[in-house]
Motif scaffolding. Structure first.
Motif: not given
Length: 245
Positions: A226-233
């Motif tokens: 979830e956090q990785i996706l929020k970073s734009g990855v």
């Protein structure tokens, strides 16, 4: 021709090493050597005198090799019948049954070139360490950023080796967060993985990662992704491996 990965074979425990208070490494000498890719695993089968069998899967921690030896790191679980056997009963020289290498989704190609982000929780760092070791053994210039979450400093599996590699190889970086540390230091954060910690790990890569590997418990993986996706990855670049209920 028989696919050796689907056939049970006997392996001898040639060495045992304590990594943390709950994790031990077991070095297995294979009767039928195989070549694996970082991220693959083996099945281990135990058979009781009454015929009862228990099978568990364990990531291969060692880098790919052809010397007939692999390393697996086993976390002792409170009610784990197989992990308890390895921690309390198994001795050097004992024979066990394994099959492998298995798994093709959570693997890192040894000839990769693009930046890679590795995120592991607890013993979920084991297959990621295999990827780091594979990168070191290959000698290729490939940027890796490893982010590990553990309870305490002494719970970081392969800690000293990871720190040594991070000092020796310029394009390998290590970010650590400890969930039960009272204060943060220059060496680690003291909280669960969040967007800010993900950003630190990403910023240590020269460019956005082409591949992301996340391994740990279900809750850990869900939160980290979830956090990785929020970073734009890019979601298509993320591969996950989960364990536990």
């Amino acid at each position: 021709m028989t696919d050796i990965s689907s056939v049970w074979q006997t392996a001898s425990i040639s060495g045992i090493y304590r990594q943390t208070k709950t994790i031990k490494s077991f070095f297995l000498a294979l009767r039928e050597p195989f070549f694996h890719i970082a991220g693959q695993f083996v099945d281990v089968r135990l058979t009781a005198p009454n015929g009862y069998q228990a099978v568990r899967s364990y990531s291969i921690a060692s880098a790919p090799n052809s010397n007939g030896m692999i390393e697996i790191a086993i976390d002792r679980l409170e009610d784990g019948e197989v992990s308890s056997f390895f921690h309390d009963v198994a001795l050097v020289g004992d024979l066990i049954e394994i099959r492998g290498p298995l798994g093709g989704h959570f693997t890192m190609a040894p000839n990769g070139e693009g930046p890679v982000l590795l995120v592991g929780g607890g013993s979920g760092a084991v297959p990621l360490v295999a990827m780091v070791r594979q990168r070191v053994a290959s000698g290729k210039d490939q940027a890796l950023s490893l982010l590990v979450s553990a309870k305490t400093w002494d719970d970081v599996v392969f800690r000293d080796e990871i720190l040594s590699i991070s000092k020796a190889i310029a394009d390998f970086t290590f970010t650590l967060t400890l969930t039960r540390a009272s204060t943060a230091t220059e060496e680690y954060f003291n909280r669960r993985i969040d967007a800010a910690i993900i950003k630190v790990a990403l910023d240590r890569l020269p460019s956005p990662p082409e591949q992301v590997y996340v391994c740990g418990s279900n809750d850990f993986v869900n939160s980290a992704v979830e956090q990785i996706l929020k970073s734009g990855v890019n979601a298509l670049s993320i591969r996950t491996e989960r364990f536990g209920g």
